[in-house]
Design an enzyme around this catalytic site. Structure first.
Site, PDB file in Angstrom:
ATOM      1  N   GLN A  17      -4.234  -1.280   9.662  1.00 52.40           N
ATOM      2  CA  GLN A  17      -4.476  -2.765   9.191  1.00 52.40           C
ATOM      3  C   GLN A  17      -5.051  -3.442  10.241  1.00 52.40           C
ATOM      4  O   GLN A  17      -4.842  -3.605  11.401  1.00 52.40           O
ATOM      5  CB  GLN A  17      -3.106  -3.186   8.946  1.00 52.40           C
ATOM      6  CG  GLN A  17      -2.759  -4.611   8.133  1.00 52.40           C
ATOM      7  CD  GLN A  17      -3.623  -4.611   6.910  1.00 52.40           C
ATOM      8  OE1 GLN A  17      -3.390  -3.677   6.117  1.00 52.40           O
ATOM      9  NE2 GLN A  17      -4.114  -5.606   6.200  1.00 52.40           N
ATOM     10  N   ASP A  23     -10.686   3.138   4.417  1.00 50.52           N
ATOM     11  CA  ASP A  23     -11.129   1.748   4.461  1.00 50.52           C
ATOM     12  C   ASP A  23     -12.614   1.663   4.535  1.00 50.52           C
ATOM     13  O   ASP A  23     -13.323   0.746   4.147  1.00 50.52           O
ATOM     14  CB  ASP A  23     -10.782   1.234   5.595  1.00 50.52           C
ATOM     15  CG  ASP A  23      -9.605   0.109   5.363  1.00 50.52           C
ATOM     16  OD1 ASP A  23      -9.516  -0.463   4.184  1.00 50.52           O
ATOM     17  OD2 ASP A  23      -8.681  -0.256   6.241  1.00 50.52           O
ATOM     18  N   LYS A  50       0.883  -1.209   0.076  1.00 51.73           N
ATOM     19  CA  LYS A  50      -0.089  -0.078  -0.144  1.00 51.73           C
ATOM     20  C   LYS A  50       0.730   1.286   0.064  1.00 51.73           C
ATOM     21  O   LYS A  50       0.498   2.120  -0.786  1.00 51.73           O
ATOM     22  CB  LYS A  50      -0.962  -0.047   1.321  1.00 51.73           C
ATOM     23  CG  LYS A  50      -2.030  -1.052   1.308  1.00 51.73           C
ATOM     24  CD  LYS A  50      -2.681  -1.182   2.533  1.00 51.73           C
ATOM     25  CE  LYS A  50      -3.682  -2.490   2.183  1.00 51.73           C
ATOM     26  NZ  LYS A  50      -4.349  -2.887   3.480  1.00 51.73           N
TER      27      LYS A  50
HETATM   28  N1  GUN Z   1      -7.030  -6.704   6.703  1.00 53.39           N
HETATM   29  C1  GUN Z   1      -7.841  -7.536   5.475  1.00 53.39           C
HETATM   30  N2  GUN Z   1      -8.197  -6.584   4.675  1.00 53.39           N
HETATM   31  C2  GUN Z   1      -8.060  -5.449   5.142  1.00 53.39           C
HETATM   32  C3  GUN Z   1      -8.555  -4.230   4.714  1.00 53.39           C
HETATM   33  O1  GUN Z   1      -9.236  -4.143   3.545  1.00 53.39           O
HETATM   34  N3  GUN Z   1      -8.288  -3.252   5.318  1.00 53.39           N
HETATM   35  C4  GUN Z   1      -7.463  -3.028   6.632  1.00 53.39           C
HETATM   36  N4  GUN Z   1      -7.373  -2.133   7.092  1.00 53.39           N
HETATM   37  N5  GUN Z   1      -7.238  -4.395   7.045  1.00 53.39           N
HETATM   38  C5  GUN Z   1      -7.596  -5.395   6.260  1.00 53.39           C
END
Ligand code: GUN
Length: 300
Positions: free
Chosen positions: A99, A122, A55
């Site tokens: 995350q 998100d 990311k």
């Molecule tokens: N962990 C697994 N998928 C995601 C996501 O789309 N966003 C975040 N922040 N954590 C994750």
């Protein structure tokens, strides 16, 4: 029947990233703030480290600011909330991604609630969850939408164009994927059913689907004879399973070879939904920066 056409997530994601990069350059050229993404990782989970690195790297490649915060596994909830409070008021940060999953001592719901909804790239803050739950059919998505569901809906739009009247079945009801995907399909005028582990006849339900989205987290769970001939299949699963040579391989939640022989279109794993998730995060960060600067929603 000939094999289904593959939905090329890599190519569709690359095109989206490129449009987002152009959007970033245009914004900066007009004197607006450079969009900035802050990623927060608590602990040292190997898969999460890979995702967060990807990311941050993609944000930098698209000309965005990228701020990487790594906190030790014993971080307290108060310490994490303190970092979020700082990021919420930092004018160089337009997107905050914490995350998941978080370590046990931290209450995830409280953390998601603490993120400024305008910076919630998100789309997990209850305010944004509510916006998606109440969006009208066809209305613009001018608020952050969870990245993987948004990626699924973009793949479907690229493959099918209009989905009005289609029977859509979403297998899975998680807050991360199943529920938001269903809401996006309803907005796209599908007739939507969520199947899950307690559904009485899941194979029979899946066989009614013109559009089948599978996000259940079980390797090769959906078999070829669950797929309606000609259906469009989106496989959200990423599962690591033992391979014949003693190594491991990635498979989806759909038995790919079987389903491919029946479906009209299908996403591969890897190379389907996966690349769209990161590209949609970049899209959400650009849109957040535009909104924070008072600019109108831009369809890219
Ligand atoms: N962990 C697994 N998928 C995601 C996501 O789309 N966003 C975040 N922040 N954590 C994750």
């Amino acid at each position: 029947m000939t094999d289904a056409k593959l939905i090329d997530g890599k190519e569709i994601a690359a095109a989206l990233r490129s449009r987002v990069g152009e959007g970033v350059a245009a914004l900066v050229a007009k004197g607006h703030a450079r969009p900035g993404l802050a990623t927060v990782l608590v602990g040292a989970d190997a898969a999460s480290q890979v995702y967060v690195r990807s990311k941050g790297k993609t944000a930098a490649e698209l000309g965005m600011g990228s701020f990487d915060h790594r906190l030790p596994p014993e971080t307290t909830e108060a310490e994490l909330l303190e970092l979020i409070a700082r990021l919420n008021v930092d004018p160089t940060v337009h997107g905050i991604l914490v995350q998941l999953p978080l370590p046990r001592q931290i209450d995830t719901a409280r953390v998601l609630l603490a993120i400024d909804p305008a910076k919630d790239v998100d789309g997990f803050h209850p305010m944004n969850v509510g916006r998606l739950a109440s969006v009208s059919a066809g209305a613009p998505l001018d608020f952050p939408v969870p990245c993987t569901p948004l990626g699924c809906s973009m793949l479907l739009a690229a493959t099918l164009g209009s989905m009005a009247g289609a029977n859509a079945v979403v297998v899975g009801r998680s807050n991360l994927v199943g529920r938001p995907v269903a809401q996006l399909l309803l907005r796209a005028d599908c007739t939507v059913t969520n199947g899950h582990s307690r559904t009485r006849d899941l194979p029979g339900l899946c066989r009614t689907a013109d559009v089948l989205v599978v996000a259940i987290g079980k390797p090769e769970f959906v078999r070829g004879d669950w797929v309606k001939p000609g259906a469009t299949v989106i496989d959200v699963g990423i599962n690591r399973v033992p391979a014949a040579d003693g190594k491991t391989r990635l498979v989806g939640d759909v038995a790919f070879d079987e389903a491919r022989a029946v479906a009209g279109h299908i996403t591969p794993v890897p190379g389907g939904v996966g690349p769209m998730t990161v590209a949609c995060l970049m899209y959400n960060t650009l849109q957040a920066a535009r909104r924070i600067d008072g600019l109108p929603f831009l369809a890219v």
